[in-house]
Design an enzyme around this catalytic site. Sequence first.
Site, PDB file in Angstrom:
ATOM      1  N   TYR A  64      90.359  43.094  15.898  1.00  0.00           N
ATOM      2  CA  TYR A  64      90.122  43.830  17.146  1.00  0.00           C
ATOM      3  C   TYR A  64      91.390  44.562  17.572  1.00  0.00           C
ATOM      4  O   TYR A  64      91.388  45.775  17.812  1.00  0.00           O
ATOM      5  CB  TYR A  64      89.669  42.856  18.238  1.00  0.00           C
ATOM      6  CG  TYR A  64      89.625  43.449  19.629  1.00  0.00           C
ATOM      7  CD1 TYR A  64      88.528  44.200  20.045  1.00  0.00           C
ATOM      8  CD2 TYR A  64      90.673  43.252  20.538  1.00  0.00           C
ATOM      9  CE1 TYR A  64      88.476  44.749  21.320  1.00  0.00           C
ATOM     10  CE2 TYR A  64      90.628  43.799  21.803  1.00  0.00           C
ATOM     11  CZ  TYR A  64      89.535  44.537  22.195  1.00  0.00           C
ATOM     12  OH  TYR A  64      89.502  45.087  23.447  1.00  0.00           O
ATOM     13  N   LYS A  77      92.219  48.539  17.690  1.00  0.00           N
ATOM     14  CA  LYS A  77      92.478  49.139  19.002  1.00  0.00           C
ATOM     15  C   LYS A  77      93.787  49.928  18.983  1.00  0.00           C
ATOM     16  O   LYS A  77      93.912  50.949  19.669  1.00  0.00           O
ATOM     17  CB  LYS A  77      92.525  48.064  20.097  1.00  0.00           C
ATOM     18  CG  LYS A  77      91.199  47.393  20.395  1.00  0.00           C
ATOM     19  CD  LYS A  77      90.139  48.341  20.918  1.00  0.00           C
ATOM     20  CE  LYS A  77      90.310  48.671  22.368  1.00  0.00           C
ATOM     21  NZ  LYS A  77      89.166  49.453  22.913  1.00  0.00           N
TER      22      LYS A  77
END
Length: 366
Positions: free
Chosen positions: A165, A169
């Site tokens: 994640y 990002k």
Amino acid sequence: NSVLTLQDAVVLLVYTEYFDNRPLLVAQSNKRCAVIGGSGFLGRHLVEKLLDRGYSVSVFDIRQSYELPGVTFHQGDLCDKQALLPALKDVSLVFHCASPAPGSDNRALFESVNIQGTRIVIQACIEAGVQKLVLTSSASVVFEGTDIKNGREDLPYAKKPIDYYTQTKIEQEKLVLEACDKEKGFLTVAIRPHGIFGPRDPQLVPILVDTARRGKMKFIIGDGTNLVDFTFVENVVHGHILAAERLRPDSPICGKPYHITNDEPVRFWDFMSEVLVGLGYAAPRYHLPYALVYGLALLLWLLALILRPLVSFKPTFTPMRVALAGTHHYYSCERAKQDMGYKPVVSLKEGIARTVQSYPHLKQGA
């Protein structure tokens, strides 16, 4: 002559927008916006606040989870530009807050949505004539599992991101900020919230309660003094809208990231305890050494990785979760205060109370 002519009205609008520096009086044509990921937790709260402020909203998401007057829903895959373009028709402002939830180990999904999907969003925005793009990023893009105290936006991106994640990002934020082009009239900004919570949150509170019900919320990792930012969802929404309404060619926010938090760092385990006790569960009491728990989590994670071809199991405590629970990680909002006039609109205490009240079905004995 006391009658306000059309010319007078135009002059008043221009003066108010560029010189008065109060909440902008935006022409109705600029009150059309799109929220990508508008069916999610943050997205829906953002949509509701935009409607309150007089915007008409177009939502693009993989699913439709609600209906609201003034909202047009478009369903589709973020990587399909032809499906996305109708949602951006006649839109001047786009909020991009679509992302898989943290915690999954599905690398392909994170890369598809956060990286490839964001490339498509930028291309579609430019093609549709969108003028402003506000990204929901994450403060975790600078977090490597070690203490961050009052971290500012000039911290370097994490060289060893704690999960897929975070890794994606980082790439997503770079793509959006590098796409900012004042000459071509395409302006971008990234909002970095941390520890979002609030009513309808599908992650933090439900997972916390489930863990407590299974008798696994008895232990505090470390000495329990580590400070963390938790941010009430309405403050995150407030930061997004402030950024959007101040995103102009002459603004210092163009092409920059901004931390948005409650500006009230709190002990991680105090926050968890307050939520648990508010819902009728016992607060964790017993301390476990941080190094021991992290070492065990790392061992289990490696074991799961090695045995994956033969057997599938997911450890409850991953190294990422241990790091988040046992280290300091809180961030400065000074840049947002200076450049956008940001100030939290809901205190941490009120935010926790409103969150607990919104989950009567998760109370002990319910």
